[in-house]
Design an enzyme around this catalytic site. Sequence first.
Site, PDB file in Angstrom:
ATOM      1  N   LYS A 122       0.860  -1.187   0.000  1.00  0.00           N
ATOM      2  CA  LYS A 122       0.000   0.000   0.000  1.00  0.00           C
ATOM      3  C   LYS A 122       0.892   1.232   0.000  1.00  0.00           C
ATOM      4  CE  LYS A 122      -3.691   2.407   2.469  1.00  0.00           C
ATOM      5  NZ  LYS A 122      -4.806   2.306   3.426  1.00  0.00           N
ATOM      6  N   ASP A 230     -13.422   4.915  10.008  1.00  0.00           N
ATOM      7  CA  ASP A 230     -13.845   4.802   8.608  1.00  0.00           C
ATOM      8  C   ASP A 230     -14.346   3.376   8.383  1.00  0.00           C
ATOM      9  OD1 ASP A 230     -14.310   5.810   6.099  1.00  0.00           O
ATOM     10  OD2 ASP A 230     -12.208   5.840   5.476  1.00  0.00           O
TER      11      ASP A 230
HETATM   12  P1  ADP Z   1      -7.542   3.539   0.967  1.00  0.00           P
HETATM   13  O1  ADP Z   1      -6.862   4.165   2.149  1.00  0.00           O
HETATM   14  O2  ADP Z   1      -7.078   4.170  -0.294  1.00  0.00           O
HETATM   15  O3  ADP Z   1      -9.013   3.445   1.103  1.00  0.00           O
HETATM   16  P2  ADP Z   1      -7.435   0.675   1.570  1.00  0.00           P
HETATM   17  O4  ADP Z   1      -6.434   0.238   2.562  1.00  0.00           O
HETATM   18  O5  ADP Z   1      -8.834   0.790   2.045  1.00  0.00           O
HETATM   19  O6  ADP Z   1      -6.941   2.050   0.890  1.00  0.00           O
HETATM   20  O7  ADP Z   1      -7.374  -0.304   0.324  1.00  0.00           O
HETATM   21  C1  ADP Z   1      -8.103  -0.066  -0.879  1.00  0.00           C
HETATM   22  C2  ADP Z   1      -8.631  -1.367  -1.465  1.00  0.00           C
HETATM   23  O8  ADP Z   1      -7.549  -2.249  -1.746  1.00  0.00           O
HETATM   24  C3  ADP Z   1      -9.518  -2.134  -0.509  1.00  0.00           C
HETATM   25  O9  ADP Z   1     -10.868  -1.718  -0.605  1.00  0.00           O
HETATM   26  C4  ADP Z   1      -9.322  -3.576  -0.941  1.00  0.00           C
HETATM   27  O10 ADP Z   1     -10.133  -3.859  -2.055  1.00  0.00           O
HETATM   28  C5  ADP Z   1      -7.884  -3.602  -1.397  1.00  0.00           C
HETATM   29  N1  ADP Z   1      -6.989  -4.054  -0.303  1.00  0.00           N
HETATM   30  C6  ADP Z   1      -6.297  -3.271   0.558  1.00  0.00           C
HETATM   31  N2  ADP Z   1      -5.562  -4.007   1.422  1.00  0.00           N
HETATM   32  C7  ADP Z   1      -5.786  -5.285   1.116  1.00  0.00           C
HETATM   33  C8  ADP Z   1      -5.318  -6.556   1.644  1.00  0.00           C
HETATM   34  N3  ADP Z   1      -4.452  -6.606   2.686  1.00  0.00           N
HETATM   35  N4  ADP Z   1      -5.756  -7.690   1.075  1.00  0.00           N
HETATM   36  C9  ADP Z   1      -6.620  -7.661   0.027  1.00  0.00           C
HETATM   37  N5  ADP Z   1      -7.107  -6.514  -0.520  1.00  0.00           N
HETATM   38  C10 ADP Z   1      -6.703  -5.340   0.012  1.00  0.00           C
END
Ligand code: ADP
Length: 381
Positions: A122, A230
């Site tokens: 991320k 959130d």
């Molecule tokens: P943001 O801060 O941009 O909202 P998120 O951490 O919510 O970022 O991640 C965005 C999307 O990426 C999530 O809605 C999910 O679909 C996917 N995602 C994020 N982390 C994971 C993970 N550890 N495993 C699988 N999918 C993930």
Amino acid sequence: MKLDAKVLRYMSAEEFRVLTAVEMGSKNHDVVPTTLIAQIAGLRHGGSHKLLGELAKRNLVARVKNARYDGYRLTYGGYDYLALKTFAKRESIYSVGNQIGVGKESDIYIVANEEESQHVLKIHRWNRLGRVSFRAIKSKRDYLNRRKSASWMYMSRLAAMKEYAFMKVLHENGFPVPTPIDQVRHCIVMELINAYPLRQISEVKDPGKLYSDLMNIIVRLANYGLIHGDFNEFNILVKENSEPVLIDFPQMVSTSHPNAEWYFNRDVECIRRYFLRKYGYESMLYPKFHLDINREFDLDVQVAASGFTKQHQQELEQYQAELNEFQDQTEGSPLSRDEDPEPKNINRTYSAHRDITEIRSISTNLSLPATRLTDVEIKKR
Ligand code: ADP
Ligand code: MG
């Protein structure tokens, strides 16, 4: 901003030295003077000039012609590169694959280590100011100029530090969150959860069970002194066996926050509303901040102990508030949901905006990563 792992292939040791010099110079310069870069890199002025030109061609640095001097600033591409390089050196990442998500403030990629275990990378990107209208561009520029040097880099790094610190403490205390693996600069590596966001799940076998699992998580978090902040259908992944996994922690707040109750109720309401709208499920039972919360632990203290301090938290909140204010001026309120207006003295989060972008972030393709960092990144030092 796309992450271009292939760019690593073409990096010489000298170029890397120059890139690192730009990063170091950005700590106290908005635009790092070319002469300073040469000095830090320990290269002749002419030598670093050429290398900077090469780096600029690949968008790792950007040339800025300042009235007073000529210089460069690090771009997100350059910052990504430096983070990837460190991950590779620590053996947390070996290859980078598909992008699976684009959030308002992050990009999400599948990565793998040398054993081919797949993980999630991320990348926090905190300079996204949203869609800014033409008229707002000038005020945007003024705004950015007023900010202290390289703040987007610093704030993105703070957000990553915060998210990693919380994920670690939550994981250690048995909460259903991805296993944190590593954090460098503005990036986090974590476990890849083989599940989809609740948002994409049209049918749930037992909505009542999932609803109460989620409410239990909210209550248990609060008993540990924390509120997610959130807690919505995008940040809850649901596994095939219907177990939820919570993600996305940069906006977590302590239950001792002056507006804790408001945040708590918003998380609870979000789930109630979603279950009613999507699954036609409604329950008389839902947690109440004063009745149901018996604070037993101080996880926010544990988080502070991990290096993400109260002061970091305040800086991040302050920056978020400024961004929101800026957004309000340029494109109206980011809140489009029928939410209660937030009390004035606290910072608004981006949930409404996130919802828009995240709809596109569907993790359908969990295939093996394509670009190997080590093909590219030959010398680990
Ligand atoms: P943001 O801060 O941009 O909202 P998120 O951490 O919510 O970022 O991640 C965005 C999307 O990426 C999530 O809605 C999910 O679909 C996917 N995602 C994020 N982390 C994971 C993970 N550890 N495993 C699988 N999918 C993930
Ligand atoms: Mg999210």
